[in-house]
Design a protein around this motif. Structure first.
Motif, PDB file in Angstrom:
ATOM      1  N   UNK A  75     -10.001   7.700  47.658  1.00 47.90           N
ATOM      2  CA  UNK A  75     -10.742   8.372  48.730  1.00 47.90           C
ATOM      3  C   UNK A  75     -10.242   7.943  50.106  1.00 47.90           C
ATOM      4  N   UNK A  76      -9.605   6.785  50.197  1.00 52.61           N
ATOM      5  CA  UNK A  76      -8.982   6.378  51.465  1.00 52.61           C
ATOM      6  C   UNK A  76      -7.975   7.430  51.911  1.00 52.61           C
ATOM      7  N   UNK A  77      -7.331   8.093  50.939  1.00 56.05           N
ATOM      8  CA  UNK A  77      -6.288   9.067  51.252  1.00 56.05           C
ATOM      9  C   UNK A  77      -6.847  10.411  51.672  1.00 56.05           C
ATOM     10  N   UNK A  78      -8.161  10.608  51.543  1.00 54.40           N
ATOM     11  CA  UNK A  78      -8.694  11.929  51.884  1.00 54.40           C
ATOM     12  C   UNK A  78      -9.930  11.895  52.760  1.00 54.40           C
ATOM     13  N   UNK A  79     -10.834  10.930  52.574  1.00 54.85           N
ATOM     14  CA  UNK A  79     -12.131  11.011  53.235  1.00 54.85           C
ATOM     15  C   UNK A  79     -12.466   9.846  54.155  1.00 54.85           C
TER      16      UNK A  79
ATOM     17  N   UNK B 273     -17.056   1.662  48.196  1.00 57.34           N
ATOM     18  CA  UNK B 273     -15.825   1.216  47.544  1.00 57.34           C
ATOM     19  C   UNK B 273     -14.572   1.361  48.414  1.00 57.34           C
ATOM     20  N   UNK B 274     -14.739   1.625  49.701  1.00 59.56           N
ATOM     21  CA  UNK B 274     -13.605   1.619  50.627  1.00 59.56           C
ATOM     22  C   UNK B 274     -13.825   0.506  51.641  1.00 59.56           C
TER      23      UNK B 274
ATOM     24  N   UNK C   7      -6.906  -3.825  55.264  1.00 58.41           N
ATOM     25  CA  UNK C   7      -6.587  -2.769  56.221  1.00 58.41           C
ATOM     26  C   UNK C   7      -6.086  -1.514  55.523  1.00 58.41           C
ATOM     27  N   UNK C   8      -6.607  -1.254  54.329  1.00 48.66           N
ATOM     28  CA  UNK C   8      -6.345   0.021  53.699  1.00 48.66           C
ATOM     29  C   UNK C   8      -5.366  -0.010  52.544  1.00 48.66           C
ATOM     30  N   UNK C   9      -5.189   1.163  51.970  1.00 48.23           N
ATOM     31  CA  UNK C   9      -4.346   1.334  50.788  1.00 48.23           C
ATOM     32  C   UNK C   9      -2.901   0.932  51.041  1.00 48.23           C
ATOM     33  N   UNK C  10      -2.355   1.383  52.153  1.00 52.92           N
ATOM     34  CA  UNK C  10      -0.945   1.110  52.449  1.00 52.92           C
ATOM     35  C   UNK C  10      -0.700  -0.388  52.475  1.00 52.92           C
ATOM     36  N   UNK C  11      -1.533  -1.116  53.199  1.00 53.56           N
ATOM     37  CA  UNK C  11      -1.333  -2.555  53.338  1.00 53.56           C
ATOM     38  C   UNK C  11      -1.575  -3.279  52.018  1.00 53.56           C
ATOM     39  N   UNK C  12      -2.440  -2.726  51.150  1.00 57.33           N
ATOM     40  CA  UNK C  12      -2.688  -3.369  49.863  1.00 57.33           C
ATOM     41  C   UNK C  12      -1.398  -3.447  49.039  1.00 57.33           C
TER      42      UNK C  12
END
Length: 718
Positions: free
Chosen positions: A136-140, A345-346, A382-387
């Motif tokens: 959902x980080x990628x869309x909402x 969950x975000x 700091x989000x999906x990318x950084x994970x």
């Protein structure tokens, strides 16, 4: 004679949340029809909904757990009990040796509410890491962040019912006809009754085909248009001064800010004729009720949060919010993305629209989970990318991926693959055996599908639908919530993760109601949900199953506000002041623009008959016939200049990767633009991964990555 019975559930695809009825016999779903009593679709279904049961059986399901003895070797099947013990043992060892931040979780808006709640409880409350992210980080994420900043809490303030009463639809960055077709049917019903439909998109999509006015905007210039429309609403005298004075704050800075967005300059920035901009502003100003609908075209942007703020500005300025027929309405892309956001969950989220950054919220959840005060940490990722970058750097040692396929969905997937390869432990939990991400897993756990377990899904309009179990899962597959709970117990947290049924988990979730934001599902019990879907806020004594308007100052699910003079305002937003907040958001150019080397803009999106990474729809013959494969749409003049003809193979190259796709010559795209769907990836052939050519710049507020467009070069393959 074969006996059948009927079971009610919810469609497992987009966030619209259509009710379905499954006809079942001998542990097989024979037929799927729309639920005529469901308030979302009233019996209507799209092609994906009609065929959704075909992905349940004989479709490459993961029937057993698998474990690799070493990287690079084929996984071997293991008993589910042994695999759960091994998963817990290895996670516990990493936790004890390297600490909580060495473990991460990447989960999904397709999980049930109960599973989403438990994985967040395990991560933040017991492993004590905030390294939990969702697709959902990628869309909402940016829509959620925007709502919080403007209105105080995530989620639309209105309802689908607004679509049946509005006078005007302003659809921007959303191809509803293809991506939310059942909702779009409701839109068209209202258009037939006289409502206007305005569509803003770089591509003349199927939604634009039905528009009263189509605005073919230059990619990345939406914020200039939104500010320009508010500029004209002010100049035309079409704001609501009484509403602004009573229910909002921050307006004093807006008139001077908006002076920078006169229609002639906005036209130059956006490529939209000035006359059309003036026409739309006039229509909005003259419409007593109007609503905006948007999704990934605005959200998946480095300025995604600001887009939502600018849309809320328009509604607050006109007073067209929190009343029937009006409001800002973000459309979600997954069946329970809304529920996951409510479970937190975000990033810093906690159940009940709470945050680890707020002390009172931490204390509430710590007491609810019976853990010591101070257990919930305030350091957030700091989000999906950084994970995935942290995995690549060796800082995160383990990643548990549930019900999602990040190798095909996260931008710049080379970093994702490198991160998974660098991690000491990769666990995937999926219903299907063959996925791009499973190729990198050390342990694979078999999850049940939506029709094989009980649970709750929440759609875009806050409507809870109960999923009745229709059939048994294959082999040793089990519900996601149960796998999570059993792993947690094996890790040493049995006192807090021993549940007999999903109903036990749901009872715990109901305790997380939040009188500040109005989040309240206390009255939506399993017993009531078995009878009908229910829209929150729903207090314990509520007899209504539809609660279409939020932020009503009635003291039922929200704290009631009293003014100094003893009066009670009609509305109270979830901000500290109780008022909606105007936020001046200046237009900034996109993070990546075409240049001499990469001279075209590539837009991406869905097709009507396929969904996400094809793990379900790609196994259904009818859908594959309707949308058989990938392509790239190129404007005729661009194709002529490059020497590309229909069906030629075209190399699409960005700064990060390349794909090779057959050409479709079409005037649907702007000159200098092209479009490709993102569904097809490694399992369907080489060089089809469109996420290779999207980029990993992020919105600094929501940390949502830029996914919708990037600069590319095009060349005919010889």
């Amino acid at each position: 004679m074969m006996t059948t019975h009927k079971v009610k559930s919810v469609c497992p695809y987009c966030g619209v949340g259509c009710g379905i009825v499954l006809e079942v016999s001998e542990n097989r779903v024979l037929k799927v029809t729309g639920d005529k009593e469901h308030p979302t679709n009233f019996g209507r279904l799209c092609t994906k909904g009609i065929t959704c049961a075909q992905a349940i059986a004989e479709s490459g399901r993961m029937e057993h757990a698998y474990i690799r003895s070493a990287r690079g070797v084929e996984p071997r099947p293991f008993g589910i009990d042994e695999a759960i013990r091994e998963t817990a043992k290895r996670l516990r060892a990493i936790l004890d040796e390297h600490g909580p931040d060495a473990i991460s979780f990447y989960v999904s808006g397709q999980m049930s509410l109960e599973a989403q709640y438990l994985i967040n409880k395990l991560a933040k409350g017991f492993v004590r890491t905030n390294n939990i992210e969702s697709n959902s980080r990628l869309c909402m994420a940016s829509a959620g962040s925007g709502y919080k900043l403007s209105l105080g809490a995530d989620g639309p303030p209105g309802s689908y019912q607004d679509m049946d009463r509005t006078n005007l639809f302003f659809v921007i960055g959303a191809n509803m006809a293809d991506c939310h077709p059942i909702l779009f049917q409701r839109v068209l019903d209202r258009v037939k009754a006289g409502a206007k439909l305005i569509v803003v998109d770089p591509r003349r999509n199927a939604t634009a085909d039905k528009a009263s006015l189509f605005m073919q905007i230059k990619p990345g210039t939406d914020l200039a248009l939104l500010n320009g429309l508010l500029h004209l609403l002010v100049k035309n005298g079409h704001t609501d001064p009484a509403f602004i004075a009573e229910f909002t704050s921050g307006w004093e800075v807006m008139p001077s800010f908006l002076e920078d967005y006169p229609p002639d300059q906005v036209s130059e920035i956006t490529g939209i004729p000035e006359a059309d901009i003036r026409q739309v502003a006039q229509w909005i100003g003259e419409s007593h009720e109007w609503m905006s609908c948007w999704t990934m075209g605005l959200n998946q942007s480095t300025h995604g949060t600001w887009h939502t703020n600018a849309i809320c500005n328009l509604h607050l300025a006109t007073g067209a919010i929190c009343r029937p027929g009006s409001g800002p309405f973000s459309l979600t892309g997954q069946p329970n993305a809304m529920g996951g956001r409510e479970m937190g969950y975000i990033g810093p989220g906690l159940p009940g629209q709470r945050s680890v950054l707020v002390e009172a919220d931490r204390h509430f959840i710590e007491d609810m989970w019976s853990i010591p005060r101070g257990s919930l940490r305030t350091e957030v990722g700091t989000g999906t990318i950084s994970m995935f970058q942290s995995m690549q750097a060796g800082e995160i040692k383990a990643c548990w991926i549930i019900c999602t396929n990040p190798v095909t969905t996260v931008p710049n997937r080379k970093n994702v693959i490198a991160g998974l390869q660098a991690a000491e432990l990769v666990i995937t939990q999926d219903a299907f055996l063959e996925t791009e991400t499973n190729r990198y897993a050390d342990i694979m756990l078999p999850g049940a599908l939506w029709s094989e377990a009980e649970g709750v899904m929440i759609n875009s309009e806050r409507n809870l639908t109960f999923m009745q179990k229709a059939v048994n899962p294959p082999g040793e597959a089990m519900p996601d919530w149960q796998i999570i709970a059993r792993v947690a117990c094996e890790m040493g947290f049995a006192a807090s993760f021993t549940y007999s049924t999903s109903a036990d988990v749901y009872l715990e979730i109901q305790k997380a109601w939040n009188p500040k934001t109005g989040y309240d599902i206390r009255g939506a019990s399993y017993e009531r949900l078995r009878e009908t879907s229910i829209q929150w806020p729903c207090a314990p004594d509520s007899e209504d199953d539809r609660n279409p308007i939020r932020y009503l100052n009635n003291g039922i699910s929200q704290n009631r506000k009293e003014n100094a003079d003893g009066t009670h305002p009609r509305l109270v937003f979830a901000t500290e002041s109780g008022k909606g907040i105007f936020l001046a958001r200046p237009f900034l150019p996109p993070s990546e623009m075409p240049n001499s080397e990469y001279s075209f803009v590539l837009n991406t999106g869905r097709l009507q008959h396929q969904w996400h990474t094809l793990t379900k729809t790609g196994k259904i013959a009818m859908l594959n016939k309707l949308n058989p494969g990938p392509f790239i749409e190129i404007h005729p003049e661009d194709a002529l200049m490059i020497g590309i003809r229909e069906k030629d193979l075209v190399e699409v190259r960005s700064r990060r990767g390349h794909a090779v796709l057959p050409a479709v010559i079409s005037e649907r795209v702007r000159q200098g633009n092209c479009f490709a769907p993102f569904h097809w990836n490694d399992l369907y052939g080489e060089n089809l991964a469109i996420n290779e050519v999207t980029h990993d710049a992020v919105d600094p507020i929501s940390f949502q990555p830029e996914l919708k467009f990037c600069a590319v070069s095009l060349a005919r393959c010889t």
